[in-house]
Design a protein around this motif. Structure first.
Motif, short mmCIF file in Angstrom:
data_model
loop_
_atom_site.label_atom_id
_atom_site.label_comp_id
_atom_site.label_asym_id
_atom_site.label_seq_id
_atom_site.Cartn_x
_atom_site.Cartn_y
_atom_site.Cartn_z
N HIS A 141 1.12 -11.70 6.45
CA HIS A 141 0.76 -11.94 5.06
C HIS A 141 1.37 -10.84 4.19
O HIS A 141 1.46 -9.68 4.62
N TRP A 142 1.76 -11.21 3.00
CA TRP A 142 2.26 -10.24 2.03
C TRP A 142 1.07 -9.51 1.41
O TRP A 142 0.07 -10.13 1.02
N ALA A 143 1.16 -8.20 1.31
CA ALA A 143 0.06 -7.40 0.76
C ALA A 143 0.61 -6.22 -0.02
O ALA A 143 1.72 -5.74 0.23
N LYS A 144 -0.18 -5.74 -0.96
CA LYS A 144 0.10 -4.49 -1.67
C LYS A 144 -0.62 -3.37 -0.93
O LYS A 144 -1.83 -3.45 -0.72
N MET A 145 0.11 -2.33 -0.53
CA MET A 145 -0.49 -1.27 0.28
C MET A 145 -0.11 0.11 -0.25
O MET A 145 0.98 0.29 -0.81
N GLU A 146 -1.01 1.03 0.00
CA GLU A 146 -0.74 2.45 -0.24
C GLU A 146 -1.28 3.23 0.95
O GLU A 146 -2.40 2.99 1.40
N ILE A 147 -0.48 4.16 1.47
CA ILE A 147 -0.91 4.99 2.59
C ILE A 147 -0.59 6.44 2.27
O ILE A 147 0.54 6.77 1.88
N SER A 148 -1.58 7.29 2.42
CA SER A 148 -1.40 8.73 2.37
C SER A 148 -1.67 9.24 3.78
O SER A 148 -2.83 9.23 4.22
N PRO A 149 -0.65 9.63 4.54
CA PRO A 149 -0.85 9.96 5.95
C PRO A 149 -1.96 10.98 6.18
O PRO A 149 -2.04 11.99 5.48
N ALA A 150 -2.82 10.65 7.14
CA ALA A 150 -3.94 11.50 7.54
C ALA A 150 -4.97 11.70 6.44
O ALA A 150 -5.78 12.61 6.49
N THR A 151 -4.95 10.80 5.43
CA THR A 151 -5.89 10.93 4.31
C THR A 151 -6.53 9.61 3.92
O THR A 151 -7.76 9.48 3.89
N SER A 152 -5.70 8.59 3.60
CA SER A 152 -6.26 7.34 3.09
C SER A 152 -5.30 6.18 3.31
O SER A 152 -4.10 6.36 3.52
N TYR A 153 -5.89 4.99 3.21
CA TYR A 153 -5.13 3.75 3.35
C TYR A 153 -5.80 2.70 2.47
O TYR A 153 -7.03 2.60 2.42
N SER A 154 -4.98 1.92 1.77
CA SER A 154 -5.51 0.86 0.91
C SER A 154 -4.60 -0.34 0.98
O SER A 154 -3.37 -0.22 1.00
N SER A 155 -5.21 -1.55 1.05
CA SER A 155 -4.43 -2.78 1.15
C SER A 155 -5.15 -3.91 0.42
O SER A 155 -6.38 -4.01 0.48
N LYS A 156 -4.38 -4.75 -0.26
CA LYS A 156 -4.91 -5.96 -0.89
C LYS A 156 -3.93 -7.09 -0.63
O LYS A 156 -2.77 -7.02 -1.04
N ARG A 157 -4.38 -8.14 0.05
CA ARG A 157 -3.52 -9.26 0.39
C ARG A 157 -3.16 -10.03 -0.87
O ARG A 157 -4.02 -10.37 -1.68
N LEU A 158 -1.87 -10.31 -1.05
CA LEU A 158 -1.39 -11.05 -2.20
C LEU A 158 -1.24 -12.53 -1.89
O LEU A 158 -1.41 -13.38 -2.76
N SER A 159 -0.89 -12.86 -0.66
CA SER A 159 -0.89 -14.25 -0.21
C SER A 159 -2.10 -14.40 0.71
O SER A 159 -2.18 -13.75 1.74
N HIS A 160 -3.07 -15.22 0.33
CA HIS A 160 -4.35 -15.13 1.01
C HIS A 160 -4.99 -16.45 1.43
O HIS A 160 -6.20 -16.61 1.31
N PRO A 161 -4.29 -17.42 1.95
CA PRO A 161 -5.02 -18.49 2.64
C PRO A 161 -5.40 -18.02 4.04
O PRO A 161 -4.60 -17.36 4.70
N PRO A 162 -6.58 -18.33 4.56
CA PRO A 162 -7.64 -19.07 3.89
C PRO A 162 -8.59 -18.19 3.08
O PRO A 162 -9.40 -18.69 2.33
N LEU A 163 -8.52 -16.86 3.26
CA LEU A 163 -9.42 -15.96 2.55
C LEU A 163 -8.64 -14.78 2.00
O LEU A 163 -7.70 -14.30 2.63
N PRO A 164 -9.03 -14.27 0.82
CA PRO A 164 -8.46 -13.00 0.38
C PRO A 164 -8.94 -11.90 1.32
O PRO A 164 -9.94 -12.04 2.00
N ALA A 165 -8.19 -10.82 1.37
CA ALA A 165 -8.56 -9.75 2.29
C ALA A 165 -8.12 -8.41 1.70
O ALA A 165 -7.06 -8.31 1.08
N HIS A 166 -8.95 -7.40 1.92
CA HIS A 166 -8.66 -6.07 1.41
C HIS A 166 -9.11 -5.03 2.44
O HIS A 166 -9.87 -5.34 3.36
#
Length: 230
Positions: free
Chosen positions: A111-136
């Protein structure tokens, strides 16, 4: 024997694992796969990381295609010959071209997603193509830098979870296996501060508790081989 088709680098891997019932996994697997267990237990993994220098063996890396973040929701399985590997219920990638190529070449549920990663600190993701459910997914974590990184000893839980060199995928009724090769991971325990995620929910595993285990690896260089029918 399948041919070497790609080279990749995997960086800043965070391995999060929940213990789940083997029955909940087996009921979701395609024909030809059985759930793999360690001391009669099995696990679901959520693994965010960064892909670097992804390229075919015959081409150089391309900046607009070869570097992107990825995460996967995976379980641990064996085929009927006893070969151990992973089966992915979902994969996110922060590059729509890579998503389409991986779906076509490796038969994987990207799935295509928008992501940000700061190594050893944080991770964030939001799915942009989301059948059957959105996911974050939003994760905050840190490392105990006083601990030296190590490789997983054979016959340990860490080895069972981390050292996997075969992926299984399915297209129609055909099961495929793909092999990767890389040095053993150097890893250490991670300290999870917070997690808010629905990736496992979208994959069919509604886990609302924090993961039982968290490990971190700086990364490895990887050879990727083509799929073979099982």
């Amino acid at each position: 024997m399948s041919k070497l088709v790609m080279r990749q680098e995997w960086h800043a891997l965070l391995f999060l694992h929940w213990e789940i019932s083997p029955e909940s996994v087996q009921s979701r697997l395609p024909e030809g796969l059985v759930v793999d267990t360690f001391e009669d237990k099995t696990y679901l993994g959520l693994v965010p990381f960064t892909m670097r220098n992804v390229r075919p063996v015959w081409a150089p890396a391309m900046p607009w295609l070869s570097h992107f973040h990825e995460t996967n929701v995976r379980v641990y399985v064996k085929d009927t010959s006893g070969r151990a590997g992973v089966y992915f219920f979902s994969l996110e990638a922060a590059n729509p071209i890579a998503v389409e190529l991986a779906r076509t070449l490796f038969k994987l549920p990207y799935h295509w997603a928008k992501m940000e990663i700061s190594p050893a600190t944080s991770y964030s993701s939001k799915r942009l193509s989301h059948p059957p459910l959105p996911a974050h997914c939003h994760i905050s974590y840190s490392l105990q830098h006083v601990l030296e990184q190590r490789t997983a000893a054979p016959n340990t839980l860490e080895h069972f979870l981390i050292e996997r060199y075969t992926l299984f995928s399915v297209s129609g009724k055909q099961l495929f296996a793909g092999r990767v090769a890389h040095p053993p991971y150097q890893f250490q325990k991670a300290i999870l501060h917070s997690i808010d995620q629905s990736l496992t929910h979208a994959a069919g595993f509604p886990l609302d508790t924090p993961p039982l285990l968290a490990h971190y690896s700086g990364g490895v260089k990887v050879d990727v081989f083509g799929l073979e029918p099982v």
